[in-house]
Design an enzyme around this catalytic site. Structure first.
Site, PDB file in Angstrom:
ATOM      1  N   ASP A 169      -1.628  -1.164  -3.921  1.00 60.66           N
ATOM      2  CA  ASP A 169      -1.870  -0.407  -5.160  1.00 60.66           C
ATOM      3  C   ASP A 169      -0.672  -0.527  -6.103  1.00 60.66           C
ATOM      4  O   ASP A 169       0.354  -1.103  -5.754  1.00 60.66           O
ATOM      5  CB  ASP A 169      -2.181   1.059  -4.835  1.00 60.66           C
TER       6      ASP A 169
ATOM      7  N   ASN B  91      -0.441   4.519  -0.387  1.00 57.58           N
ATOM      8  CA  ASN B  91      -1.134   5.772  -0.033  1.00 57.58           C
ATOM      9  C   ASN B  91      -1.877   5.683   1.306  1.00 57.58           C
ATOM     10  O   ASN B  91      -2.734   6.514   1.596  1.00 57.58           O
ATOM     11  CB  ASN B  91      -2.090   6.195  -1.163  1.00 57.58           C
TER      12      ASN B  91
ATOM     13  N   ASP C 158      -4.317 -10.053 -15.916  1.00 54.54           N
ATOM     14  CA  ASP C 158      -5.340 -11.076 -15.762  1.00 54.54           C
ATOM     15  C   ASP C 158      -6.479 -10.676 -16.697  1.00 54.54           C
ATOM     16  O   ASP C 158      -6.944  -9.534 -16.653  1.00 54.54           O
ATOM     17  CB  ASP C 158      -5.826 -11.068 -14.307  1.00 54.54           C
TER      18      ASP C 158
ATOM     19  N   ASP D 185       0.856  -1.183   0.000  1.00 55.58           N
ATOM     20  CA  ASP D 185       0.000   0.000   0.000  1.00 55.58           C
ATOM     21  C   ASP D 185       0.895   1.237   0.000  1.00 55.58           C
ATOM     22  O   ASP D 185       1.723   1.399   0.894  1.00 55.58           O
ATOM     23  CB  ASP D 185      -0.868  -0.059   1.278  1.00 55.58           C
TER      24      ASP D 185
ATOM     25  N   ASP E  37      -4.180   3.723   2.580  1.00 53.49           N
ATOM     26  CA  ASP E  37      -5.613   3.407   2.748  1.00 53.49           C
ATOM     27  C   ASP E  37      -5.838   1.949   3.158  1.00 53.49           C
ATOM     28  O   ASP E  37      -6.984   1.487   3.207  1.00 53.49           O
ATOM     29  CB  ASP E  37      -6.407   3.743   1.467  1.00 53.49           C
TER      30      ASP E  37
ATOM     31  N   HIS F  23      -4.264 -17.379  -5.429  1.00 55.37           N
ATOM     32  CA  HIS F  23      -5.147 -16.625  -4.532  1.00 55.37           C
ATOM     33  C   HIS F  23      -6.486 -17.325  -4.271  1.00 55.37           C
ATOM     34  O   HIS F  23      -7.347 -16.753  -3.617  1.00 55.37           O
ATOM     35  CB  HIS F  23      -5.394 -15.240  -5.137  1.00 55.37           C
ATOM     36  N   ASP F  24      -6.670 -18.515  -4.822  1.00 59.50           N
ATOM     37  CA  ASP F  24      -7.941 -19.230  -4.645  1.00 59.50           C
ATOM     38  C   ASP F  24      -7.826 -20.435  -3.731  1.00 59.50           C
ATOM     39  O   ASP F  24      -8.853 -21.045  -3.397  1.00 59.50           O
ATOM     40  CB  ASP F  24      -8.456 -19.733  -6.004  1.00 59.50           C
TER      41      ASP F  24
ATOM     42  N   ASP G 290      -8.536 -15.986 -17.133  1.00 63.41           N
ATOM     43  CA  ASP G 290      -9.327 -16.432 -15.986  1.00 63.41           C
ATOM     44  C   ASP G 290     -10.415 -17.423 -16.393  1.00 63.41           C
ATOM     45  O   ASP G 290     -11.136 -17.184 -17.374  1.00 63.41           O
ATOM     46  CB  ASP G 290      -9.985 -15.195 -15.354  1.00 63.41           C
TER      47      ASP G 290
ATOM     48  N   GLU H 228      -5.864 -20.394 -16.867  1.00 63.22           N
ATOM     49  CA  GLU H 228      -6.281 -20.967 -15.582  1.00 63.22           C
ATOM     50  C   GLU H 228      -7.038 -22.251 -15.917  1.00 63.22           C
ATOM     51  O   GLU H 228      -8.255 -22.255 -16.094  1.00 63.22           O
ATOM     52  CB  GLU H 228      -7.188 -20.004 -14.812  1.00 63.22           C
TER      53      GLU H 228
END
Ligand code: NOJ
Length: 604
Positions: free
Chosen positions: A83, A77, A152, A75, A79, A384-385, A259, A321
């Site tokens: 990013d 910034n 992606d 990150d 938040d 990530h799955d 994907d 994928e």
């Protein structure tokens, strides 16, 4: 600590297995990381290639591709959400790891129902992640470090907020009506509610059909209802999507990760899918997915996409994928002997075996070596799955050694290697403990059987400072995993026995040794159920390399005869091992591998 972990939900996603089956099972504790030795300064063993061996095929053939989940990498910034500028700030780390390409999971504008896999504009950047200018800067800065950027590309579905879908649902006569899969229902049920056209279920739970009361028809969605499937039988859809593909190729991306690509087409007759018995974690009946997954029509689209990509210079790459049931199906995704579809459909057979079974690994790696018409395999153990490989393969006692064994399998095979951020550190899946903390919608609807994918998406662990160096925010979008004080880049960089350092050594060997780059991979000691051993045949006059991996919790003694693989030399030199007793091993006879030990040697 005993945790319950979700299996690889996508790994079960095969025509033979049940679509969307979400099995939970118990595994041992993730264990504690023991960085036992005092920190030392690293004498950089990681050196980028001097430029040698650059002419042995397209770049992706020898690549280390690194998946970044942008929300969770860095990150910039404050938040609490990662990013693009954050990624740019961390490029030196990726360069030091000798990464060739970064695959960014989706950064397009999106309502973020599925954290970017619901795209509302294919030709822009979500303001949460930055701007197109930030993207261009990332590409340029990455290029300076020889790192390519892979996007992606989600072609199966859009967000329900995409203007195409808003138009499509506005009326039955809208010109874009047929861009999505709209069908009449089967009348009205006893409860007075409209009945869907057939029994298809969404991978994310419930019927795959959503009723639109305005136009009184159902639309199909393989995933969330906010992700309507595009109708790929309409040529305008392909044209529009290919235009977006060109948009990014023109901007300098090195290729795409496609994907859910096997789900592009559905059976036009909408036949019911046969039930296979029982229900899944979302409470839906288990169905075979023969009418919604891996339909042959998809290959025509892949060939046209390949033609498009091949028109660009620089060996742009298509990665799929592709959760598939066997190597024969995988081969089709390359275009078999014609080599005219994807260059790198993911081989999920090896990395998502989900049990440390030497015989199974031997068969599947050998399949990839021998059954895909000379195409290039792509191995992947984490994404990530799925529950992280640390947890899927770890036994709670030997987790470090097992993680080294997995890394060695990945990085000493001839396959192109795909890694997921934090895999090199031994980041673990940290499953939410309370339903109210869950961000991934399938974890909310599936609780407590299915707790979602948040656990493998926690912030990257850079150091032992606040938020692991990921963000200055008071809270981060997902909590940092509790082990960050010891499992982080800074600590592991200073620790010679760390998992990071193990990866660095393997990556350096793989980069610089012509045999590890290109040598044929031949299995030896093939009837051994406990130890996986293989030869990488020597190339360009370089010695052959032998790898032996103990897949069990007991010491194993092996004697290897690589002569069937054409290796007759007697001079054995240990190149890398995590077994102190084997550091000076100079023989192929009576090698005793401690539990889960890895040994790599050369033979001349
Ligand atoms: C596969 C992606 O990896 C996953 O994260 C996503 O939820 C589905 N496809 C739907 O796009």
């Amino acid at each position: 600590m005993t945790q319950r972990h979700r299996t690889a939900i996508f790994a079960n996603w095969t025509p033979l297995a049940v679509l969307g089956i979400l099995i939970s099972f118990s595994l041992g504790s993730a264990g504690s990381h023991a960085w036992a030795q005092a920190p030392q300064t690293v004498t950089a063993t990681t050196q980028r290639s001097s430029g040698a061996h650059q002419n042995d095929g397209p770049w992706w053939k020898h690549a280390l591709i690194y998946e970044i989940y942008p929300r969770s990498f860095q990150d910039s910034n404050g938040d609490g959400i990662g990013d693009l500028n954050g990624i740019t700030q961390r490029l030196d780390y990726l360069h030091s790891l000798d990464v060739d390409a970064v695959w960014l999971s989706p950064i397009y504008p999106s309502p973020q129902v599925d954290f970017g896999y619901d795209i509302s504009d294919y030709e822009n950047i979500d303001p949460q992640y930055g701007t197109l200018a930030d993207f261009d800067k990332l590409v340029a800065e990455a290029k300076k470090r020889n790192i390519r950027i892979i996007m992606d590309m989600v072609m199966n579905h859009t967000s329900d907020q995409h203007k195409w879908f808003l138009e499509s649902k506005s009326s039955r006569n809208n010109p874009k009506r047929d861009w999505y899969v709209w069908r009449d229902g089967k009348g009205v049920g006893p409860d007075g509610k409209p009945l869907p056209p057939n029994n298809w279920v969404s991978l994310f739970g419930g019927s795959a059909w959503e009723y639109d009361p305005t136009t009184k028809q159902f639309y199909y969605h393989e995933f969330y209802k906010q992700q309507p499937d595009l109708n790929w039988r309409n040529p305008e859809v392909e044209k529009a999507m290919f235009d977006s593909v060109r948009f990014w190729l023109d901007r300098g991306v090195a290729g795409f990760r496609l994907d859910a690509i096997p789900t592009l087409f559905e059976d036009p007759q909408l036949r019911d899918e046969p039930a296979t018995g029982g229900t899944n974690a979302q409470g839906d009946p288990n169905l075979s997915d023969i009418y919604t997954n891996n339909l042959p029509e998809v290959h025509d689209v892949m060939r046209r996409l390949r033609e498009l990509v091949d028109k660009y210079p620089g060996n742009r790459v298509l990665i799929g994928e592709t959760y598939l049931p066997n190597v024969q199906e995988l081969d089709k995704w390359y275009g078999g002997a014609k080599h005219n579809e994807l260059q790198l459909p993911m081989d999920m057979q090896v990395g998502f075996t989900n049990k440390l079974d030497a015989s199974l690994f031997r068969k599947r790696i050998n399949d990839a070596e021998t059954q895909i018409n000379g195409n290039q395999p792509l191995f992947v153990f984490d994404n990530h799955d799925n529950v992280r490989s640390w947890n899927r393969y770890g036994d709670g006692v030997h987790d470090q050694a097992i993680a080294r064994l997995i890394a060695t399998t990945l990085l000493t095979s001839r396959a192109t290697a795909l890694m997921y951020y934090g895999e090199e550190l031994g980041m673990v899946t940290t499953t939410p403990t309370r339903k109210e903390d869950v961000k991934d919608p399938i974890g909310i609807t599936g609780w407590p059987k299915e707790k979602g994918r948040d656990g493998e998406r926690t912030p990257m662990q850079w150091d032992d400072s606040k938020n692991a160096g990921f963000s200055d925010a008071a809270t981060t979008w997902l909590p940092v995993a509790p082990d960050y004080r010891t499992v982080n880049v800074k600590t592991e960089e200073s620790e010679p026995s760390s998992l990071l350092h193990w990866h660095e050594q393997l990556i350096t060997m793989r980069r610089n040794d012509p045999t590890l780059r290109d040598g044929k991979q031949v299995m030896i000691d093939e009837s051994n159920p406990s130890v996986l051993s293989y030869v990488r045949e020597g190339v360009e006059g370089h010695p052959a390399i032998i790898v032996a991996l103990n897949f069990t919790a007991k010491p194993q003694t092996i004697s290897l005869d690589p002569s069937a693989a054409g290796v007759h030399g007697k001079a054995v030199t240990t190149l890398l091992t995590d077994a102190p007793s084997l550091k000076r091993n100079g023989s192929l006879q009576n090698i005793t591998l401690p539990p889960y030990a890895s040994w790599i040697g050369s033979v001349k």
